[in-house]
Design an enzyme around this catalytic site. Structure first.
Site, PDB file in Angstrom:
ATOM      1  N   SER A 158      33.719  36.558  30.494  1.00  0.00           N
ATOM      2  CA  SER A 158      33.355  37.700  31.330  1.00  0.00           C
ATOM      3  C   SER A 158      33.607  39.008  30.604  1.00  0.00           C
ATOM      4  O   SER A 158      34.516  39.104  29.777  1.00  0.00           O
ATOM      5  CB  SER A 158      34.195  37.661  32.611  1.00  0.00           C
ATOM      6  OG  SER A 158      34.101  38.880  33.324  1.00  0.00           O
ATOM      7  N   TYR A 194      42.674  37.370  36.985  1.00  0.00           N
ATOM      8  CA  TYR A 194      41.390  36.683  36.735  1.00  0.00           C
ATOM      9  C   TYR A 194      40.895  37.027  35.327  1.00  0.00           C
ATOM     10  O   TYR A 194      40.554  36.141  34.538  1.00  0.00           O
ATOM     11  CB  TYR A 194      40.358  37.096  37.789  1.00  0.00           C
ATOM     12  CG  TYR A 194      38.932  36.860  37.352  1.00  0.00           C
ATOM     13  CD1 TYR A 194      38.166  37.908  36.854  1.00  0.00           C
ATOM     14  CD2 TYR A 194      38.369  35.600  37.401  1.00  0.00           C
ATOM     15  CE1 TYR A 194      36.870  37.702  36.424  1.00  0.00           C
ATOM     16  CE2 TYR A 194      37.064  35.375  36.981  1.00  0.00           C
ATOM     17  CZ  TYR A 194      36.324  36.446  36.482  1.00  0.00           C
ATOM     18  OH  TYR A 194      35.037  36.237  36.052  1.00  0.00           O
ATOM     19  N   LYS A 212      40.370  34.647  31.695  1.00  0.00           N
ATOM     20  CA  LYS A 212      39.179  34.583  30.831  1.00  0.00           C
ATOM     21  C   LYS A 212      39.580  34.913  29.392  1.00  0.00           C
ATOM     22  O   LYS A 212      39.186  34.228  28.446  1.00  0.00           O
ATOM     23  CB  LYS A 212      38.113  35.584  31.301  1.00  0.00           C
ATOM     24  CG  LYS A 212      37.475  35.236  32.645  1.00  0.00           C
ATOM     25  CD  LYS A 212      36.721  33.924  32.598  1.00  0.00           C
ATOM     26  CE  LYS A 212      35.935  33.686  33.879  1.00  0.00           C
ATOM     27  NZ  LYS A 212      35.281  32.365  33.891  1.00  0.00           N
TER      28      LYS A 212
HETATM   29  C1  WQD Z   1      30.311  46.510  41.056  1.00  0.00           C
HETATM   30  C2  WQD Z   1      30.349  47.991  41.462  1.00  0.00           C
HETATM   31  C3  WQD Z   1      32.378  48.608  42.579  1.00  0.00           C
HETATM   32  C4  WQD Z   1      31.632  46.114  46.143  1.00  0.00           C
HETATM   33  C5  WQD Z   1      33.529  41.852  38.901  1.00  0.00           C
HETATM   34  C6  WQD Z   1      34.362  41.072  37.898  1.00  0.00           C
HETATM   35  C7  WQD Z   1      33.456  40.415  36.886  1.00  0.00           C
HETATM   36  C8  WQD Z   1      32.497  39.539  37.623  1.00  0.00           C
HETATM   37  C9  WQD Z   1      31.636  40.437  38.528  1.00  0.00           C
HETATM   38  C10 WQD Z   1      33.106  37.307  38.350  1.00  0.00           C
HETATM   39  C11 WQD Z   1      31.701  48.642  41.212  1.00  0.00           C
HETATM   40  C12 WQD Z   1      31.182  48.745  43.520  1.00  0.00           C
HETATM   41  C13 WQD Z   1      31.535  46.734  44.905  1.00  0.00           C
HETATM   42  C14 WQD Z   1      31.541  46.901  47.326  1.00  0.00           C
HETATM   43  C15 WQD Z   1      31.253  48.865  45.972  1.00  0.00           C
HETATM   44  N1  WQD Z   1      33.207  38.599  38.419  1.00  0.00           N
HETATM   45  N2  WQD Z   1      31.342  48.085  44.836  1.00  0.00           N
HETATM   46  N3  WQD Z   1      31.357  48.257  47.194  1.00  0.00           N
HETATM   47  O1  WQD Z   1      33.897  44.772  39.731  1.00  0.00           O
HETATM   48  O2  WQD Z   1      31.947  45.202  38.124  1.00  0.00           O
HETATM   49  O3  WQD Z   1      32.906  42.924  38.256  1.00  0.00           O
HETATM   50  O4  WQD Z   1      32.538  41.031  39.477  1.00  0.00           O
HETATM   51  O5  WQD Z   1      32.471  36.605  37.637  1.00  0.00           O
HETATM   52  O6  WQD Z   1      34.215  39.649  35.996  1.00  0.00           O
HETATM   53  O7  WQD Z   1      35.220  41.974  37.203  1.00  0.00           O
HETATM   54  O8  WQD Z   1      31.590  43.812  40.179  1.00  0.00           O
HETATM   55  O9  WQD Z   1      30.167  43.738  42.179  1.00  0.00           O
HETATM   56  O10 WQD Z   1      32.682  43.870  42.483  1.00  0.00           O
HETATM   57  O11 WQD Z   1      31.434  45.870  41.661  1.00  0.00           O
HETATM   58  O12 WQD Z   1      31.092  50.106  45.895  1.00  0.00           O
HETATM   59  O13 WQD Z   1      31.635  46.377  48.490  1.00  0.00           O
HETATM   60  O14 WQD Z   1      30.113  48.091  42.866  1.00  0.00           O
HETATM   61  O15 WQD Z   1      33.282  49.704  42.746  1.00  0.00           O
HETATM   62  O16 WQD Z   1      31.481  49.987  40.820  1.00  0.00           O
HETATM   63  P1  WQD Z   1      32.649  44.292  39.072  1.00  0.00           P
HETATM   64  P2  WQD Z   1      31.478  44.256  41.703  1.00  0.00           P
END
Ligand code: WQD
Length: 344
Positions: A124, A150, A154
């Site tokens: 990741s 997490y 990885k």
């Molecule tokens: C994306 C953007 C949030 C939810 C994580 C893990 C990565 C992989 C993917 C597993 C950010 C914003 C999110 C919400 C929001 N995981 N957001 N409201 O954090 O980039 O990555 O998930 O395989 O390893 O680190 O993904 O989709 O959680 O967030 O505003 O309800 O959306 O702040 O900017 P992230 P995400």
């Protein structure tokens, strides 16, 4: 050639099984179904018209692993199985370290014992030291300093497999660093089906669109980005799946450890994703701006050039297709695979 896919019933695992079967590989799937549904594999069969063997078992179950390797000539393993919720990992670190590390070690040991020496690992972008480097992230960028257990699992699994490859000249390990997988197979038969309240942006948006959630919380609009909201490198899950087929080909032709980004190289903000989803679905997504989520970075997107040069792979699908396919899955499966949800 036969590929063992651990976590094969999961979101990325099931889509990868489709691409493998369509590329004429024989697939053996293994999954303990703790965070997935066997229905996804039935639908993989429907999409491809091909069958595959499935073993309901944990990767930590050494007897189950030996049984599979004793009864099949496995040419390569793709290892998806693992816990993957960032927030949950901070609440249950010991379970995350035990499950994610012990399963990888048990798998590599079983592979060694059975002469199966090629492994593709689901890593990741979270392994990058995102607080101290600037996007775009190339594979040579600094890693570590992870913001959650997490991400550390990885990081540690990559190192465990790197050391395994260094100890045996026949071993080939490909560590694939995913950015932000979203979307679904265009048939709408398989897709992302998180248990409980979605942690990730796109499944949350699609559950708002289908009426399961009231509104989206946008985690902060005061970042130093184009519109103040977080920027990420979203990649269509079918592009990701096809990247795994290329990684298998690479592993068959190389030994040692290699690491590749699976991303598009383009970053989109949260508000750009909301707008694109509204356009693709025709559904308004109400949202409120809330505080930042602890641990979040402002901007995170890949430099995908090494994958283009050495895996001969680039992402082909754009944001409109990612949103359209997400909505097609969610509107046809408002409660995911299990029909009536029990755990919301
Ligand atoms: C994306 C953007 C949030 C939810 C994580 C893990 C990565 C992989 C993917 C597993 C950010 C914003 C999110 C919400 C929001 N995981 N957001 N409201 O954090 O980039 O990555 O998930 O395989 O390893 O680190 O993904 O989709 O959680 O967030 O505003 O309800 O959306 O702040 O900017 P992230 P995400």
């Amino acid at each position: 050639m036969t590929i063992l896919v651990t976590g094969g019933a999961g979101y990325i695992g099931s889509h990868t099984c489709v691409s493998l079967l369509e590329s004429r590989y024989t697939v053996v799937a293994m999954d303990d179904l703790s965070n997935s549904s066997e229905e996804s594999l039935r639908r993989v069969g429907k999409i491809t018209g091909k069958s595959m063997e499935f073993f309901k078992a944990s990767v930590q179950d050494e007897d189950a692993l030996s049984g599979i390797f004793d009864s099949h000539k496995i040419d390569c393993v793709i290892h998806f199985a693992g816990f993957k919720a960032v927030g949950e990992s901070t609440q249950k670190p010991l379970e995350y370290y035990e499950n994610n590390l012990a399963s990888t070690i048990a798998l590599a040991k079983a592979m060694s014992e059975h002469g199966c020496k090629r492994l593709i690992f689901s890593s990741s972008a979270t392994v990058y030291d995102g607080r101290n480097i600037v996007a775009p992230f190339a594979e040579s960028a600094r890693t570590g300093n992870c913001t959650n257990p997490y991400g550390w699992t990885k990081f540690m699994n990559e190192q465990i497999l790197r050391d395994w490859a260094a100890s045996d000249p026949e071993v080939s390990v490909v560590n694939l660093r995913y950015f932000n997988p979203i979307g679904a197979h265009p048939s709408g038969l398989i897709g992302e089906d998180p248990r409980g309240i979605p942690n990730n942006l796109m499944p949350y948006i699609s559950q708002v669109a289908v009426g399961r959630r009231d509104h989206l919380s946008v985690y902060g609009d005061d970042y130093d980005t184009k519109d103040g909201t977080g920027v990420r490198d979203y990649i269509h899950v079918m592009d990701l799946a096809e990247g795994h087929v290329k990684a298998v080909e690479y592993a068959m032709e190389h030994t040692g450890e290699a690491v590749f980004n699976l991303g598009t190289g383009t970053g989109y903000s949260v508000l750009e994703i909301v707008k694109a989803f509204e356009k693709a679905s025709g559904v308004k997504i109400p949202y409120v701006i809330t505080d930042r989520r602890p641990g979040d970075l402002a901007e995170l997107y890949s430099d995908p050039s090494k994958s283009a040069e050495q895996l001969h792979w680039t992402a082909k699908r754009g944001l409109e297709e990612m949103c359209r396919d997400t909505w097609n899955w969610q509107k046809n499966n408002p409660n995911g695979y299990e029909g009536q949800r029990k755990d919301d």
